[in-house]
Motif scaffolding. Structure first.
Motif, PDB file in Angstrom:
ATOM      1  N   ILE A   1      -1.054   4.469 -22.047  1.00  0.00           N
ATOM      2  CA  ILE A   1      -0.470   3.613 -21.025  1.00  0.00           C
ATOM      3  C   ILE A   1      -0.398   4.382 -19.707  1.00  0.00           C
ATOM      4  CG2 ILE A   1       1.897   4.273 -21.625  1.00  0.00           C
ATOM      5  CD1 ILE A   1       2.718   1.357 -21.104  1.00  0.00           C
ATOM      6  N   THR A   2      -0.554   3.660 -18.607  1.00  0.00           N
ATOM      7  CA  THR A   2      -0.541   4.252 -17.267  1.00  0.00           C
ATOM      8  C   THR A   2       0.596   3.661 -16.442  1.00  0.00           C
ATOM      9  OG1 THR A   2      -2.926   4.651 -17.241  1.00  0.00           O
ATOM     10  CG2 THR A   2      -1.846   4.471 -15.097  1.00  0.00           C
ATOM     11  N   PHE A   3       1.247   4.553 -15.681  1.00  0.00           N
ATOM     12  CA  PHE A   3       2.302   4.146 -14.754  1.00  0.00           C
ATOM     13  C   PHE A   3       1.913   4.586 -13.344  1.00  0.00           C
ATOM     14  CE2 PHE A   3       4.178   5.313 -18.810  1.00  0.00           C
ATOM     15  CZ  PHE A   3       4.904   4.191 -19.146  1.00  0.00           C
ATOM     16  N   PHE A   4       1.963   3.675 -12.424  1.00  0.00           N
ATOM     17  CA  PHE A   4       1.883   3.998 -11.003  1.00  0.00           C
ATOM     18  C   PHE A   4       3.303   3.937 -10.431  1.00  0.00           C
ATOM     19  CE2 PHE A   4      -2.419   1.851 -11.454  1.00  0.00           C
ATOM     20  CZ  PHE A   4      -3.145   3.018 -11.357  1.00  0.00           C
ATOM     21  N   PRO A   5       3.528   4.493  -9.230  1.00  0.00           N
ATOM     22  CA  PRO A   5       4.839   4.325  -8.595  1.00  0.00           C
ATOM     23  C   PRO A   5       5.181   2.843  -8.403  1.00  0.00           C
ATOM     24  CG  PRO A   5       3.594   6.063  -7.512  1.00  0.00           C
ATOM     25  CD  PRO A   5       2.646   5.391  -8.464  1.00  0.00           C
ATOM     26  N   LEU A   6       6.437   2.510  -8.638  1.00  0.00           N
ATOM     27  CA  LEU A   6       6.875   1.118  -8.532  1.00  0.00           C
ATOM     28  C   LEU A   6       6.943   0.620  -7.094  1.00  0.00           C
ATOM     29  CD1 LEU A   6       9.751   1.109 -11.166  1.00  0.00           C
ATOM     30  CD2 LEU A   6       7.878  -0.546 -11.125  1.00  0.00           C
ATOM     31  N   TRP A   7       7.334   1.519  -6.168  1.00  0.00           N
ATOM     32  CA  TRP A   7       7.652   1.067  -4.820  1.00  0.00           C
ATOM     33  C   TRP A   7       7.014   1.930  -3.729  1.00  0.00           C
ATOM     34  CZ3 TRP A   7      12.412   2.076  -7.847  1.00  0.00           C
ATOM     35  CH2 TRP A   7      12.725   0.997  -8.690  1.00  0.00           C
ATOM     36  N   LEU A   8       5.951   2.639  -4.077  1.00  0.00           N
ATOM     37  CA  LEU A   8       5.233   3.451  -3.093  1.00  0.00           C
ATOM     38  C   LEU A   8       3.827   2.912  -2.912  1.00  0.00           C
ATOM     39  CD1 LEU A   8       6.217   7.079  -4.233  1.00  0.00           C
ATOM     40  CD2 LEU A   8       7.193   5.770  -2.323  1.00  0.00           C
ATOM     41  N   VAL A   9       3.339   2.960  -1.695  1.00  0.00           N
ATOM     42  CA  VAL A   9       1.997   2.477  -1.378  1.00  0.00           C
ATOM     43  C   VAL A   9       1.002   3.633  -1.521  1.00  0.00           C
ATOM     44  CG1 VAL A   9       0.576   1.345   0.376  1.00  0.00           C
ATOM     45  CG2 VAL A   9       3.029   0.863   0.247  1.00  0.00           C
ATOM     46  N   PRO A  10      -0.139   3.423  -2.179  1.00  0.00           N
ATOM     47  CA  PRO A  10      -1.076   4.530  -2.387  1.00  0.00           C
ATOM     48  C   PRO A  10      -1.586   5.165  -1.105  1.00  0.00           C
ATOM     49  CG  PRO A  10      -2.035   2.419  -3.056  1.00  0.00           C
ATOM     50  CD  PRO A  10      -0.577   2.186  -2.848  1.00  0.00           C
ATOM     51  N   SER A  11      -1.702   4.379  -0.049  1.00  0.00           N
ATOM     52  CA  SER A  11      -2.234   4.907   1.212  1.00  0.00           C
ATOM     53  C   SER A  11      -1.277   5.883   1.891  1.00  0.00           C
ATOM     54  CB  SER A  11      -2.554   3.760   2.169  1.00  0.00           C
ATOM     55  OG  SER A  11      -1.385   3.006   2.462  1.00  0.00           O
ATOM     56  N   THR A  12      -0.003   5.886   1.480  1.00  0.00           N
ATOM     57  CA  THR A  12       0.969   6.802   2.087  1.00  0.00           C
ATOM     58  C   THR A  12       1.019   8.154   1.369  1.00  0.00           C
ATOM     59  OG1 THR A  12       2.802   6.001   0.711  1.00  0.00           O
ATOM     60  CG2 THR A  12       2.403   4.850   2.797  1.00  0.00           C
ATOM     61  N   ILE A  13       0.266   8.278   0.274  1.00  0.00           N
ATOM     62  CA  ILE A  13       0.237   9.518  -0.497  1.00  0.00           C
ATOM     63  C   ILE A  13      -1.131  10.163  -0.324  1.00  0.00           C
ATOM     64  CG2 ILE A  13       0.477  10.550  -2.795  1.00  0.00           C
ATOM     65  CD1 ILE A  13       2.239   8.166  -3.541  1.00  0.00           C
ATOM     66  N   PRO A  14      -1.220  11.272   0.407  1.00  0.00           N
ATOM     67  CA  PRO A  14      -2.524  11.868   0.750  1.00  0.00           C
ATOM     68  C   PRO A  14      -3.370  12.229  -0.463  1.00  0.00           C
ATOM     69  CG  PRO A  14      -0.748  12.854   2.045  1.00  0.00           C
ATOM     70  CD  PRO A  14      -0.101  12.019   0.990  1.00  0.00           C
ATOM     71  N   GLN A  15      -2.751  12.761  -1.493  1.00  0.00           N
ATOM     72  CA  GLN A  15      -3.489  13.165  -2.688  1.00  0.00           C
ATOM     73  C   GLN A  15      -2.849  12.525  -3.905  1.00  0.00           C
ATOM     74  OE1 GLN A  15      -4.246  17.357  -3.009  1.00  0.00           O
ATOM     75  NE2 GLN A  15      -4.744  17.260  -5.184  1.00  0.00           N
ATOM     76  N   HIS A  16      -3.658  11.823  -4.668  1.00  0.00           N
ATOM     77  CA  HIS A  16      -3.150  11.140  -5.854  1.00  0.00           C
ATOM     78  C   HIS A  16      -3.216  12.087  -7.048  1.00  0.00           C
ATOM     79  CE1 HIS A  16      -4.118   6.910  -4.037  1.00  0.00           C
ATOM     80  NE2 HIS A  16      -3.251   7.618  -3.344  1.00  0.00           N
ATOM     81  N   ASN A  17      -2.098  12.713  -7.353  1.00  0.00           N
ATOM     82  CA  ASN A  17      -2.028  13.643  -8.468  1.00  0.00           C
ATOM     83  C   ASN A  17      -1.657  12.908  -9.756  1.00  0.00           C
ATOM     84  OD1 ASN A  17      -2.649  15.952  -6.899  1.00  0.00           O
ATOM     85  ND2 ASN A  17      -0.522  16.057  -6.194  1.00  0.00           N
ATOM     86  N   VAL A  18      -2.027  13.515 -10.868  1.00  0.00           N
ATOM     87  CA  VAL A  18      -1.827  12.897 -12.175  1.00  0.00           C
ATOM     88  C   VAL A  18      -0.980  13.802 -13.053  1.00  0.00           C
ATOM     89  CG1 VAL A  18      -2.969  12.147 -14.303  1.00  0.00           C
ATOM     90  CG2 VAL A  18      -3.997  11.619 -12.074  1.00  0.00           C
TER      91      VAL A  18
END
Length: 208
Positions: free
Chosen positions: A124-141
Protein backbone atom coordinates in the motif's frame (compact mmCIF):
# COMPACT_ATOMS: atom_id res chain seq x y z
CA UNK A 1 24.28 -5.10 2.63
CA UNK A 2 21.38 -5.73 0.30
CA UNK A 3 19.76 -8.51 2.43
CA UNK A 4 17.47 -9.47 -0.47
CA UNK A 5 18.27 -13.15 -0.01
CA UNK A 6 17.19 -12.91 3.63
CA UNK A 7 14.05 -10.82 3.22
CA UNK A 8 13.13 -11.32 -0.45
CA UNK A 9 10.43 -13.85 0.32
CA UNK A 10 8.37 -11.07 1.94
CA UNK A 11 8.76 -8.68 -1.02
CA UNK A 12 6.77 -8.95 -4.27
CA UNK A 13 8.98 -10.32 -7.03
CA UNK A 14 8.10 -7.40 -9.31
CA UNK A 15 10.02 -5.09 -6.94
CA UNK A 16 13.14 -7.22 -6.42
CA UNK A 17 15.15 -5.61 -9.21
CA UNK A 18 14.49 -2.15 -7.74
CA UNK A 19 15.72 -3.00 -4.22
CA UNK A 20 19.12 -1.40 -3.64
CA UNK A 21 19.31 -2.00 0.10
CA UNK A 22 17.44 -3.57 2.98
CA UNK A 23 18.47 -2.38 6.43
CA UNK A 24 17.47 -4.42 9.43
CA UNK A 25 17.03 -2.52 12.69
CA UNK A 26 16.98 -3.37 16.38
CA UNK A 27 13.86 -5.39 17.31
CA UNK A 28 13.05 -3.49 20.48
CA UNK A 29 9.46 -2.45 19.85
CA UNK A 30 10.66 0.77 18.19
CA UNK A 31 11.55 -0.99 14.94
CA UNK A 32 8.85 0.73 12.88
CA UNK A 33 10.07 4.14 13.98
CA UNK A 34 13.70 3.07 13.56
CA UNK A 35 12.92 2.01 9.99
CA UNK A 36 11.28 5.36 9.27
CA UNK A 37 14.36 7.14 10.64
CA UNK A 38 16.56 5.14 8.25
CA UNK A 39 14.25 5.96 5.35
CA UNK A 40 14.55 9.66 6.17
CA UNK A 41 18.35 9.43 6.06
CA UNK A 42 18.93 9.39 9.82
CA UNK A 43 20.56 6.81 12.04
CA UNK A 44 18.07 4.26 13.37
CA UNK A 45 18.74 5.55 16.89
CA UNK A 46 16.80 8.68 15.95
CA UNK A 47 13.59 6.72 16.52
CA UNK A 48 12.73 9.07 19.41
CA UNK A 49 12.88 12.08 17.10
CA UNK A 50 10.54 10.32 14.67
CA UNK A 51 8.08 9.54 17.47
CA UNK A 52 8.28 13.15 18.71
CA UNK A 53 7.57 14.53 15.25
CA UNK A 54 4.64 12.21 14.66
CA UNK A 55 3.17 12.98 18.08
CA UNK A 56 3.43 16.69 17.35
CA UNK A 57 1.74 16.10 13.99
CA UNK A 58 -1.30 14.30 15.38
CA UNK A 59 -1.62 16.78 18.27
CA UNK A 60 -1.27 19.92 16.15
CA UNK A 61 -3.84 18.64 13.64
CA UNK A 62 -5.94 16.76 16.17
CA UNK A 63 -9.36 17.53 14.75
CA UNK A 64 -8.36 16.69 11.18
CA UNK A 65 -6.85 13.36 12.17
CA UNK A 66 -9.78 12.55 14.45
CA UNK A 67 -12.06 13.05 11.47
CA UNK A 68 -9.93 10.80 9.24
CA UNK A 69 -9.14 7.98 11.65
CA UNK A 70 -12.34 7.87 13.67
CA UNK A 71 -14.29 7.44 10.44
CA UNK A 72 -12.60 4.03 10.25
CA UNK A 73 -12.98 3.21 13.94
CA UNK A 74 -14.29 5.50 16.66
CA UNK A 75 -11.20 4.94 18.84
CA UNK A 76 -8.55 4.79 16.13
CA UNK A 77 -7.15 8.31 16.63
CA UNK A 78 -6.48 7.67 20.32
CA UNK A 79 -5.01 4.25 19.56
CA UNK A 80 -2.59 5.73 17.01
CA UNK A 81 -1.61 8.57 19.32
CA UNK A 82 -1.05 6.15 22.19
CA UNK A 83 1.09 3.85 20.03
CA UNK A 84 3.35 6.75 19.06
CA UNK A 85 3.71 8.12 22.60
CA UNK A 86 6.68 6.19 23.96
CA UNK A 87 10.12 7.64 24.75
CA UNK A 88 11.46 5.28 27.42
CA UNK A 89 14.85 3.62 26.96
CA UNK A 90 13.25 0.27 27.77
CA UNK A 91 11.95 -1.83 24.86
CA UNK A 92 8.54 -0.59 23.82
CA UNK A 93 5.61 -2.82 24.84
CA UNK A 94 3.25 -4.00 22.12
CA UNK A 95 0.75 -1.19 22.74
CA UNK A 96 3.45 1.26 21.61
CA UNK A 97 4.51 -0.58 18.46
CA UNK A 98 3.90 1.27 15.20
CA UNK A 99 0.23 0.87 14.29
CA UNK A 100 0.18 0.22 10.59
CA UNK A 101 -1.13 0.86 8.03
CA UNK A 102 -2.62 4.08 9.41
CA UNK A 103 0.56 5.60 10.84
CA UNK A 104 1.79 5.67 7.25
CA UNK A 105 -0.56 8.59 6.61
CA UNK A 106 0.99 10.55 9.47
CA UNK A 107 4.56 9.80 8.35
CA UNK A 108 3.80 10.91 4.79
CA UNK A 109 2.19 14.16 5.89
CA UNK A 110 4.67 15.10 8.61
CA UNK A 111 7.82 14.54 6.60
CA UNK A 112 6.46 15.31 3.13
CA UNK A 113 7.42 11.88 1.79
CA UNK A 114 5.88 8.98 -0.10
CA UNK A 115 5.40 5.95 2.14
CA UNK A 116 5.17 2.36 0.93
CA UNK A 117 4.16 -0.45 3.27
CA UNK A 118 5.16 -3.89 2.04
CA UNK A 119 3.78 -6.95 3.77
CA UNK A 120 2.48 -10.43 3.06
CA UNK A 121 -1.04 -9.03 3.45
CA UNK A 122 -0.30 -6.76 0.50
CA UNK A 123 1.36 -3.50 -0.46
CA UNK A 124 0.00 0.00 0.00
CA UNK A 125 1.14 3.55 -0.77
CA UNK A 126 0.52 6.75 1.18
CA UNK A 127 1.03 10.25 -0.16
CA UNK A 128 0.77 13.36 2.06
CA UNK A 129 -2.86 14.14 2.83
CA UNK A 130 -2.63 17.92 2.62
CA UNK A 131 0.59 18.79 0.79
CA UNK A 132 0.90 19.60 -2.90
CA UNK A 133 3.63 17.68 -4.78
CA UNK A 134 4.84 20.80 -6.58
CA UNK A 135 5.77 22.42 -3.24
CA UNK A 136 8.19 19.59 -2.38
CA UNK A 137 11.42 19.91 -4.42
CA UNK A 138 12.46 16.28 -4.04
CA UNK A 139 10.01 13.44 -3.63
CA UNK A 140 11.67 11.10 -1.15
CA UNK A 141 10.39 7.64 -0.31
CA UNK A 142 10.17 5.77 2.98
CA UNK A 143 9.55 2.09 2.31
CA UNK A 144 8.83 -0.25 5.20
CA UNK A 145 8.73 -4.02 5.10
CA UNK A 146 6.38 -5.35 7.76
CA UNK A 147 7.00 -8.93 8.77
CA UNK A 148 5.49 -10.77 11.72
CA UNK A 149 6.38 -8.62 14.76
CA UNK A 150 9.12 -6.65 12.98
CA UNK A 151 9.78 -3.81 10.53
CA UNK A 152 12.84 -3.21 8.34
CA UNK A 153 13.65 -0.44 5.88
CA UNK A 154 13.81 -1.04 2.13
CA UNK A 155 15.42 1.34 -0.33
CA UNK A 156 13.81 1.25 -3.76
CA UNK A 157 15.49 2.96 -6.70
CA UNK A 158 14.52 3.59 -10.29
CA UNK A 159 11.18 3.75 -12.05
CA UNK A 160 9.53 1.01 -9.99
CA UNK A 161 5.78 0.26 -10.13
CA UNK A 162 4.02 2.08 -7.29
CA UNK A 163 1.81 -0.08 -5.04
CA UNK A 164 -1.92 0.42 -4.61
CA UNK A 165 -2.95 3.75 -3.10
CA UNK A 166 -4.46 3.83 0.36
CA UNK A 167 -8.24 4.04 0.14
CA UNK A 168 -8.22 6.25 3.25
CA UNK A 169 -5.79 8.65 1.55
CA UNK A 170 -7.95 8.75 -1.58
CA UNK A 171 -11.05 9.52 0.47
CA UNK A 172 -9.66 12.16 2.85
CA UNK A 173 -6.83 13.92 1.02
CA UNK A 174 -7.65 17.47 -0.01
CA UNK A 175 -8.17 18.43 -3.65
CA UNK A 176 -4.69 19.89 -4.07
CA UNK A 177 -3.02 16.72 -2.73
CA UNK A 178 -4.87 14.73 -5.37
CA UNK A 179 -2.15 15.88 -7.75
CA UNK A 180 0.14 13.18 -6.28
CA UNK A 181 -1.93 10.55 -8.01
CA UNK A 182 -1.68 12.39 -11.31
CA UNK A 183 2.10 12.80 -11.05
CA UNK A 184 2.62 9.07 -10.53
CA UNK A 185 -0.33 7.81 -12.56
CA UNK A 186 1.73 5.76 -15.04
CA UNK A 187 3.65 3.90 -12.34
CA UNK A 188 0.51 3.28 -10.28
CA UNK A 189 -1.23 1.88 -13.34
CA UNK A 190 1.79 -0.27 -14.19
CA UNK A 191 1.58 -1.90 -10.77
CA UNK A 192 -2.12 -2.63 -11.30
CA UNK A 193 -1.41 -4.09 -14.74
CA UNK A 194 1.28 -6.42 -13.41
CA UNK A 195 -1.11 -7.67 -10.73
CA UNK A 196 -3.86 -8.31 -13.27
CA UNK A 197 -1.49 -10.02 -15.69
CA UNK A 198 0.04 -12.32 -13.10
CA UNK A 199 -3.05 -12.77 -10.92
CA UNK A 200 -0.92 -12.02 -7.88
CA UNK A 201 -2.33 -10.62 -4.64
CA UNK A 202 -0.09 -7.56 -4.24
CA UNK A 203 -2.83 -5.16 -3.21
CA UNK A 204 -3.85 -4.20 0.29
CA UNK A 205 -7.30 -4.40 1.83
CA UNK A 206 -9.36 -1.68 0.13
CA UNK A 207 -10.59 -0.31 3.46
CA UNK A 208 -7.09 0.80 4.45
Amino acid sequence: MNNLRRFGGYIPSMLHCYVSNIQDVMPDGNCGFRSVAVGLGFDENQWGFVRQQLLQEVDTNREAYRYVFNSVDENLYEAIRHSINWFDIRPAPEEHWMLMPYTGLVVAQRFGVIVHLISQEGCITFFPLWLVPSTIPQHNVVCLLHMPMHFVNIRLEGDYPIPTLSAVWKRYRNDAAGAWEMVYQERIQRYKSIIETNKEVYYHNETL
